[in-house]
Scaffold this motif. Sequence first.
Motif, PDB file in Angstrom:
ATOM      1  N   ALA A   1     -53.342  -6.724  21.639  1.00  0.00           N
ATOM      2  CA  ALA A   1     -51.758  -6.684  21.540  1.00  0.00           C
ATOM      3  C   ALA A   1     -51.458  -7.865  20.681  1.00  0.00           C
ATOM      4  O   ALA A   1     -50.183  -8.098  20.228  1.00  0.00           O
ATOM      5  CB  ALA A   1     -51.107  -6.716  22.962  1.00  0.00           C
TER       6      ALA A   1
ATOM      7  N   ALA B   1     -45.248   1.318  15.948  1.00  0.00           N
ATOM      8  CA  ALA B   1     -45.105   0.973  17.199  1.00  0.00           C
ATOM      9  C   ALA B   1     -45.707   2.066  18.220  1.00  0.00           C
ATOM     10  O   ALA B   1     -46.135   1.760  19.365  1.00  0.00           O
ATOM     11  CB  ALA B   1     -43.635   0.878  17.649  1.00  0.00           C
ATOM     12  N   GLU B   2     -45.510   3.448  17.574  1.00  0.00           N
ATOM     13  CA  GLU B   2     -46.284   4.426  18.276  1.00  0.00           C
ATOM     14  C   GLU B   2     -47.787   4.260  18.464  1.00  0.00           C
ATOM     15  O   GLU B   2     -48.242   4.469  19.442  1.00  0.00           O
ATOM     16  CB  GLU B   2     -46.044   6.009  17.676  1.00  0.00           C
ATOM     17  CG  GLU B   2     -44.596   6.080  17.459  1.00  0.00           C
ATOM     18  CD  GLU B   2     -44.336   7.530  16.870  1.00  0.00           C
ATOM     19  OE1 GLU B   2     -44.852   8.338  17.230  1.00  0.00           O
ATOM     20  OE2 GLU B   2     -43.661   7.287  15.628  1.00  0.00           O
TER      21      GLU B   2
ATOM     22  N   ALA C   1     -52.373   0.513  23.681  1.00  0.00           N
ATOM     23  CA  ALA C   1     -52.139  -0.140  25.430  1.00  0.00           C
ATOM     24  C   ALA C   1     -52.690   1.054  26.099  1.00  0.00           C
ATOM     25  O   ALA C   1     -53.210   0.504  27.306  1.00  0.00           O
ATOM     26  CB  ALA C   1     -50.593  -0.410  25.398  1.00  0.00           C
ATOM     27  N   ASP C   2     -52.183   2.232  25.944  1.00  0.00           N
ATOM     28  CA  ASP C   2     -52.572   3.317  26.853  1.00  0.00           C
ATOM     29  C   ASP C   2     -54.247   3.487  26.814  1.00  0.00           C
ATOM     30  O   ASP C   2     -54.768   3.816  27.970  1.00  0.00           O
ATOM     31  CB  ASP C   2     -51.989   4.666  26.689  1.00  0.00           C
ATOM     32  CG  ASP C   2     -50.329   4.582  26.802  1.00  0.00           C
ATOM     33  OD1 ASP C   2     -49.996   3.810  27.438  1.00  0.00           O
ATOM     34  OD2 ASP C   2     -49.784   5.522  26.192  1.00  0.00           O
TER      35      ASP C   2
ATOM     36  N   GLY D   1     -49.084   1.364  18.477  1.00  0.00           N
ATOM     37  CA  GLY D   1     -49.235   0.206  19.530  1.00  0.00           C
ATOM     38  C   GLY D   1     -49.291   0.709  21.005  1.00  0.00           C
ATOM     39  O   GLY D   1     -49.919   0.245  21.804  1.00  0.00           O
ATOM     40  N   THR D   2     -48.330   1.553  21.215  1.00  0.00           N
ATOM     41  CA  THR D   2     -48.262   2.162  22.609  1.00  0.00           C
ATOM     42  C   THR D   2     -49.595   3.002  22.925  1.00  0.00           C
ATOM     43  O   THR D   2     -50.103   2.925  23.983  1.00  0.00           O
ATOM     44  CB  THR D   2     -47.076   3.152  22.632  1.00  0.00           C
ATOM     45  OG1 THR D   2     -45.766   2.568  22.309  1.00  0.00           O
ATOM     46  CG2 THR D   2     -46.866   3.735  24.031  1.00  0.00           C
ATOM     47  N   PHE D   3     -50.018   3.626  21.943  1.00  0.00           N
ATOM     48  CA  PHE D   3     -51.351   4.359  22.183  1.00  0.00           C
ATOM     49  C   PHE D   3     -52.460   3.388  22.525  1.00  0.00           C
ATOM     50  O   PHE D   3     -53.206   3.590  23.401  1.00  0.00           O
ATOM     51  CB  PHE D   3     -51.661   5.261  20.778  1.00  0.00           C
ATOM     52  CG  PHE D   3     -52.900   5.836  20.851  1.00  0.00           C
ATOM     53  CD1 PHE D   3     -53.152   6.959  21.428  1.00  0.00           C
ATOM     54  CD2 PHE D   3     -54.043   5.297  20.157  1.00  0.00           C
ATOM     55  CE1 PHE D   3     -54.633   7.519  21.576  1.00  0.00           C
ATOM     56  CE2 PHE D   3     -55.409   5.872  20.232  1.00  0.00           C
ATOM     57  CZ  PHE D   3     -55.488   7.192  20.912  1.00  0.00           C
TER      58      PHE D   3
END
Length: 317
Positions: A107, A293-294, A300-301, A296-298
């Motif tokens: 992150a 950003a997409e 984290a998931d 980044g979300t992936f």
Amino acid sequence: MRFRKALLPLAVIASLASGAAHAQVNVMLPANPGGGWDGTGRQAFQALNDAGIFTEGVNFTNTGGAGGTIGLAEFQGAQTGKADALAVFGAITVGSIILNSSPINLADFRPVARLTAEYLVIAVAENSPYTTLEELVAGLKADTGANAIGGGSAGGVDHIALALLAQAADIPVVDLNYIPQASGAETVTGVVNGTLAAGISGISEFQQFADQGRIRILGVTAAERKEGLDVPTFKEAGYDVEVANWRGILGAPGMPDDNYAVWVDRFAQLNDSPAWTTVLKTQGWDQFFLPGAEFGTFIADENARIGAILKDAGLAQ
């Protein structure tokens, strides 16, 4: 007059030097030369150049070890806040950070682009009693420990795919007899000589051996059947598993916003370019693009998902 004339070239040279330094990008490849991350980085920047998207200098650094965490730690220490500093990484890194209790936090980096995916296959020897994925799973259920399965490093994407298969088949993950191998070729050797009941690896690593008749591929972890590979997906066989060895690009922690936006846009252009389409076809990689950003979300998931799987397997606390 002579003095003023001498100053102009020096000023121009200084300006050019400053511009060149800004234009060159430093790219960390956190693995030894010749591997998947090395190839992804070098092929991507060659395609950026061929497509006319980024034609300036590229300085590659290879630092391998511990699933990419050593290279990323070096990258973070040397490149934090830099405008043109990128690193290649992938699914293996996520598991390695957890397994090695690495202080690296993904992150902290800037997610630029998810680029490629390579799906996994599970295979047995040609003379194996298991002729389908369902039969192999039945054998694992009957005697889990007696059926050794080989693949990449412990906690890596191969291990995770097997753990997901076990979960889908109601087999305790902790009971799996998973034996890490040094390479796909070593896994094939174990499968062929009978020390492994099955092996799991990327399509590109196993396809050639299947074509030679040395192994039989039973299933692929993709959502749909793959062209040129006449085997069912895990889902077709009744196991809700889809997993890929994905690879992507990170920007340095603290990379300036304007510069970050430029790199996200450059890789979006790359994804749509004929030059990149050619690379994907030549290398046998799947297009798996997610920007900024997409991505980044992936990440984290994936961190949460892989962490849970490793805990179930008894490999992480």
